[in-house]
Design a protein around this motif. Structure first.
Motif, PDB file in Angstrom:
ATOM      1  N   ILE A 207       0.869  -1.183   0.000  1.00 24.19           N
ATOM      2  CA  ILE A 207       0.000   0.000   0.000  1.00 24.19           C
ATOM      3  C   ILE A 207       0.900   1.225   0.000  1.00 24.19           C
ATOM      4  N   ILE A 208       0.668   2.105  -0.950  1.00 25.65           N
ATOM      5  CA  ILE A 208       1.463   3.329  -1.052  1.00 25.65           C
ATOM      6  C   ILE A 208       0.583   4.503  -0.641  1.00 25.65           C
ATOM      7  N   VAL A 209       0.993   5.186   0.400  1.00 25.98           N
ATOM      8  CA  VAL A 209       0.299   6.377   0.870  1.00 25.98           C
ATOM      9  C   VAL A 209       1.242   7.538   0.596  1.00 25.98           C
ATOM     10  N   ALA A 210       0.797   8.460  -0.239  1.00 22.85           N
ATOM     11  CA  ALA A 210       1.661   9.578  -0.616  1.00 22.85           C
ATOM     12  C   ALA A 210       0.809  10.794  -0.942  1.00 22.85           C
ATOM     13  N   SER A 211       1.473  11.897  -1.056  1.00 21.00           N
ATOM     14  CA  SER A 211       0.789  13.138  -1.405  1.00 21.00           C
ATOM     15  C   SER A 211       0.798  13.332  -2.920  1.00 21.00           C
ATOM     16  N   ASP A 212       0.239  14.443  -3.328  1.00 18.92           N
ATOM     17  CA  ASP A 212       0.237  14.766  -4.754  1.00 18.92           C
ATOM     18  C   ASP A 212       1.647  15.028  -5.270  1.00 18.92           C
TER      19      ASP A 212
ATOM     20  N   SER B 299      10.375   3.324  -0.273  1.00 19.18           N
ATOM     21  CA  SER B 299      10.090   4.692   0.174  1.00 19.18           C
ATOM     22  C   SER B 299      11.115   5.675  -0.361  1.00 19.18           C
TER      23      SER B 299
ATOM     24  N   GLU C  47      10.819  -2.228   2.184  1.00 23.59           N
ATOM     25  CA  GLU C  47       9.913  -1.096   2.428  1.00 23.59           C
ATOM     26  C   GLU C  47      10.664   0.224   2.433  1.00 23.59           C
TER      27      GLU C  47
ATOM     28  N   ASP D 280       1.281   6.272 -12.697  1.00 24.66           N
ATOM     29  CA  ASP D 280       0.973   5.043 -11.963  1.00 24.66           C
ATOM     30  C   ASP D 280       1.762   3.850 -12.501  1.00 24.66           C
TER      31      ASP D 280
END
Length: 72
Positions: free
Chosen positions: A12-17, A53, A49, A25
């Motif tokens: 799962i990748i959680v990132a900002s704009d 990152s 991981e 993608d």
């Protein structure tokens, strides 16, 4: 709000704009697949991981700089 079914081994990748607006993608997917499948020394030493990152952050910064300064 979205619901997504996840299973063991999913990434799962959680990132900002800063990442998602500047990196396609398909390119993120290529990087994740490449590093996840890697048996390289760096992937094993610092952890997959952490390497993911660092790589995605670096790519986001590079792409943002290119767009900002050269208008690409």
């Amino acid at each position: 709000m979205y619901e997504v079914d996840v299973k063991k081994g999913d990434i799962i990748i959680v990132a900002s704009d800063g990442l998602f607006d500047n990196v396609y993608d398909k390119d993120i997917e290529k990087i994740v697949t490449s590093i996840s499948d890697s048996e390289s020394t760096s992937a094993q030493e610092i952890g997959i991981e952490d390497l993911l990152s660092r790589t995605l952050i670096f790519l986001g910064i590079v792409q943002t700089s290119i767009k900002k300064y050269w208008g690409w």
